[in-house]
Design an enzyme around this catalytic site. Structure first.
Site, mmCIF file in Angstrom:
data_model
loop_
_atom_site.group_PDB
_atom_site.id
_atom_site.type_symbol
_atom_site.label_atom_id
_atom_site.label_comp_id
_atom_site.label_asym_id
_atom_site.label_seq_id
_atom_site.Cartn_x
_atom_site.Cartn_y
_atom_site.Cartn_z
ATOM 1 N N LYS A 105 0.855 -1.187 0.000
ATOM 2 C CA LYS A 105 0.000 0.000 0.000
ATOM 3 C C LYS A 105 0.886 1.231 0.000
ATOM 4 C CE LYS A 105 -4.511 0.518 0.071
ATOM 5 N NZ LYS A 105 -5.535 -0.451 -0.359
HETATM 6 P P1 NAD Z 1 -13.096 7.426 -2.914
HETATM 7 O O1 NAD Z 1 -12.111 8.469 -2.586
HETATM 8 O O2 NAD Z 1 -13.473 7.176 -4.323
HETATM 9 O O3 NAD Z 1 -14.460 7.705 -2.107
HETATM 10 C C1 NAD Z 1 -14.515 7.852 -0.717
HETATM 11 C C2 NAD Z 1 -15.924 8.254 -0.308
HETATM 12 O O4 NAD Z 1 -15.997 8.288 1.123
HETATM 13 C C3 NAD Z 1 -16.326 9.630 -0.790
HETATM 14 O O5 NAD Z 1 -17.711 9.624 -1.100
HETATM 15 C C4 NAD Z 1 -16.067 10.512 0.421
HETATM 16 O O6 NAD Z 1 -16.854 11.693 0.407
HETATM 17 C C5 NAD Z 1 -16.472 9.571 1.539
HETATM 18 N N1 NAD Z 1 -15.860 9.887 2.822
HETATM 19 C C6 NAD Z 1 -14.584 10.297 3.070
HETATM 20 N N2 NAD Z 1 -14.414 10.496 4.390
HETATM 21 C C7 NAD Z 1 -15.574 10.199 4.991
HETATM 22 C C8 NAD Z 1 -16.021 10.215 6.335
HETATM 23 N N3 NAD Z 1 -15.221 10.590 7.333
HETATM 24 N N4 NAD Z 1 -17.306 9.829 6.586
HETATM 25 C C9 NAD Z 1 -18.113 9.454 5.570
HETATM 26 N N5 NAD Z 1 -17.758 9.433 4.289
HETATM 27 C C10 NAD Z 1 -16.502 9.803 3.999
HETATM 28 O O7 NAD Z 1 -12.534 6.094 -2.224
HETATM 29 P P2 NAD Z 1 -12.825 4.585 -2.631
HETATM 30 O O8 NAD Z 1 -11.811 4.171 -3.615
HETATM 31 O O9 NAD Z 1 -14.279 4.406 -2.915
HETATM 32 O O10 NAD Z 1 -12.436 3.852 -1.256
HETATM 33 C C11 NAD Z 1 -13.348 3.752 -0.167
HETATM 34 C C12 NAD Z 1 -12.918 2.624 0.749
HETATM 35 O O11 NAD Z 1 -12.857 1.412 0.006
HETATM 36 C C13 NAD Z 1 -11.528 2.779 1.372
HETATM 37 O O12 NAD Z 1 -11.544 2.204 2.661
HETATM 38 C C14 NAD Z 1 -10.645 1.960 0.449
HETATM 39 O O13 NAD Z 1 -9.471 1.503 1.095
HETATM 40 C C15 NAD Z 1 -11.581 0.815 0.135
HETATM 41 N N6 NAD Z 1 -11.241 0.094 -1.101
HETATM 42 C C16 NAD Z 1 -11.187 0.719 -2.311
HETATM 43 C C17 NAD Z 1 -10.898 -0.020 -3.452
HETATM 44 C C18 NAD Z 1 -10.900 0.598 -4.822
HETATM 45 O O14 NAD Z 1 -10.812 -0.149 -5.793
HETATM 46 N N7 NAD Z 1 -11.027 1.904 -4.972
HETATM 47 C C19 NAD Z 1 -10.643 -1.390 -3.349
HETATM 48 C C20 NAD Z 1 -10.702 -2.011 -2.106
HETATM 49 C C21 NAD Z 1 -11.010 -1.251 -0.985
#
Ligand code: NAD
Length: 547
Positions: A237
């Site tokens: 990561k």
């Molecule tokens: P992103 O940046 O696209 O979206 C994040 C979302 O969460 C946004 O809508 C933001 O406004 C919201 N957010 C941020 N802080 C917040 C808070 N304190 N309370 C409520 N909402 C909040 O991110 P993403 O890629 O969708 O990732 C989200 C989660 O999924 C993370 O934990 C990430 O590690 C995990 N994840 C992502 C992927 C991927 O392919 N992008 C894969 C596996 C896991």
């Protein structure tokens, strides 16, 4: 973005007003200040409130000179102190810095930028010095691992070996804003947890809370996830500690290119392959790939996954994490005998993972009754339309003010009635404090680390089915693997091919986990972790020990 909370101790009301005004103007709403006149008011307030920094005048009605600093420094503990001084007292201020003050500001010569910078830097430096490894998330990842290791009787040598990452790189890099006034120094990280299974793989996160501990926790979960899905990768990561939501496209690009250059020796298509995570997306991956390619002298699409399709990205990668989560929700609902048609769902976070999970849930006939982003939660028991939400978000950049729903806080949202609750934003959302209040039947974790160990126990007692993160959000890395394979073969698969392979791998991992959970009477998280850890342990033992 969390505000920086500052306690100002200054007995001259004119000075105090001036400084407060400067901070309000130059701080762009990022600071929250409380003001007191005397040291004996300041010290108890410091104990009872949560401050990030202290601005301290050395000459106060109840204390003078270095003694003022010494008393405050003793009370402040880990909170950084920035001294306010007159031109006549510069020697005294320099002495305070020698004794531990972070900086001093000369009254009459302070401008807004200088003030903001001194406070920001003091907070940043404190965080760097004290909290890199001290992360709640790393603690959670390690506790989960130790619990699983205990239950499966993991060899003690391996237990110790896997508790910390194999390689970590901390970099600091200069970052210039568009207005050219400031060059900030920001912290960046790349962590590789296990190098035994092939190249390492894991996303890059841009967020203001990123630290070495947080990135290490995420890398550790990536190891278990890749092993559970039987992908030929170890976990990695990376991240940069910055709030990306206020950056322009140019700023984001400069940041990405410099960060890539700083970590370039650690990454590569056969070494370590980044992907998007919170705060990063296809654009960022394209810049990363371009920077890497410029440096090596030829185009290397396989150095990242999650890039635009035209640059060798895979069809279906953008939606993969949300889609994979919904494939698993279908399996879990089936096992729970809960029909999805007409079931209700709440999704926290509406970024890549959340918006796609919501979309595929809607397609499966589930009624979406609640969603949120960082600014607000939205609730409508009659149902919310994903396309209307996306259109509103595209126009307004946040969900605040969306007309067809009641506004609720992110915390309230989690406690509202629904069949499926999908946290798809941040870690540490379901805790000992709210696990009793959840009203869902199925908790489907799209985010990494959304549930604490204490909450896990409560959920298990309450009979709430948990699809744990290492399984729930593994669709992303699975299609990333497909993207890497297509890139190394110079061959493209159709979307149907990708989705059917994804479903097969996700469903297979679900049933293996379910079989283990039933056989050994384990909760789903522990079973999924054991599934991953067992494979890593076997690979480590087969490779033997060097030298
Ligand atoms: P992103 O940046 O696209 O979206 C994040 C979302 O969460 C946004 O809508 C933001 O406004 C919201 N957010 C941020 N802080 C917040 C808070 N304190 N309370 C409520 N909402 C909040 O991110 P993403 O890629 O969708 O990732 C989200 C989660 O999924 C993370 O934990 C990430 O590690 C995990 N994840 C992502 C992927 C991927 O392919 N992008 C894969 C596996 C896991």
């Amino acid at each position: 973005m969390a505000k920086v909370r500052v306690l100002m101790v200054e007995d001259d009301p004119m000075q105090a007003k001036l400084i407060q005004g400067l901070l309000e103007r130059a701080g762009q709403g990022r600071f929250e200040m409380q003001h007191v006149l005397r040291l004996d008011e300041a010290i108890p307030r410091l104990v009872s409130h949560d401050f990030d920094a202290v601005l301290l005048d050395l000459t106060l009605p109840d204390s003078e000179g270095l003694a003022t600093f010494e008393r405050m420094y003793a009370a402040a503990g880990e909170i950084p102190v920035v001294v306010l001084t007159g031109v006549d007292d510069l020697t005294l201020a320099a002495k305070a810095v020698e004794e531990g003050a972070h900086d001093y500001l000369v009254k009459g010569k302070i401008d807004g930028d200088r003030l903001v910078r001194a406070l920001h830097f003091a907070v940043k430096r404190t965080l760097a010095e004290q909290q890199e490894w001290n992360s709640q998330m790393l603690h959670l990842a390690q506790q989960q691992f130790l619990k699983a290791a205990q239950i499966m009787g993991l060899d003690a040598n391996l237990r110790e070996r896997l508790l910390f990452p194999q390689r970590t790189l901390v970099v600091t890099l200069p970052f210039r804003r568009d207005d050219y006034k400031q060059v900030e120094t920001v912290f960046g990280y790349r962590v590789q947890h296990v190098l035994t299974m092939g190249p390492t793989k894991g996303g890059i996160r841009y967020h203001e809370d990123v630290s070495l501990g947080e990135v290490s926790a995420l890398a550790m979960w990536m190891t278990w996830k890749c092993a559970l899905m039987r992908l030929p990768f170890g976990g990695a990561k990376g991240g940069v500690r910055i709030d990306p939501t206020h950056l322009t496209g140019h700023e984001l690009q400069r940041l990405t290119r410099r960060f890539t250059t700083e970590i370039i020796d650690m990454i590569g298509p056969d070494k370590d392959i980044p992907a998007p995570d919170m705060g990063t997306d296809e654009r960022v991956m394209a810049w990363l790939m371009d920077t890497y390619s410029q440096q090596v002298g030829y185009t290397v699409p396989t150095v990242v996954t999650g890039k635009p399709v035209v640059l060798g990205g895979s069809l279906g990668r953008r939606e993969a994490t949300g889609r994979g989560l919904v494939y698993l929700i279908e399996e879990a609902a089936n096992a729970m005998k809960m029909p999805l048609k007409g079931a209700t769902a709440i999704v926290q976070g509406f970024g890549n993972v959340g918006s796609n999970a919501a979309k595929f849930l809607e397609e499966a006939g589930v009624k979406l009754v609640g969603v949120s982003d960082v600014t607000t939660g939205l609730y409508n028991p009659k149902g919310l339309s994903v396309s209307a939400l996306l259109a509103y978000l595209a126009e307004h950049r946040s969900m605040m003010g969306y007309p067809d729903a009641e506004a609720v806080s992110n915390q309230q949202l989690l406690e509202l009635p629904c069949d499926i609750l999908a946290p798809c934003a941040m870690q540490n959302q379901i805790t000992g404090g709210n696990a009793e209040k959840l009203q869902c039947r199925l908790l489907a974790e799209g985010a990494n680390g959304p549930t604490t160990l204490e909450a896990d126990e409560i959920l298990q007692e309450r009979g709430i089915f948990v699809l744990p993160d290492v399984l729930g959000n593994a669709g992303g890395v699975t299609v990333s693997y497909f993207e890497w394979v297509q890139g190394t073969q110079n061959y493209t698969w159709s979307l149907e091919e990708i989705n059917s392979r994804l479903r097969k791998i996700m469903v297979d991992a679900f049933h293996r986990t379910s079989t283990l959970a039933t056989r050994d009477r384990l909760d789903f998280r522990t079973a999924a972790l054991i599934g991953g850890i067992e494979r890593v342990a076997e690979a480590k033992l087969k490779r033997g020990l060097f030298p």
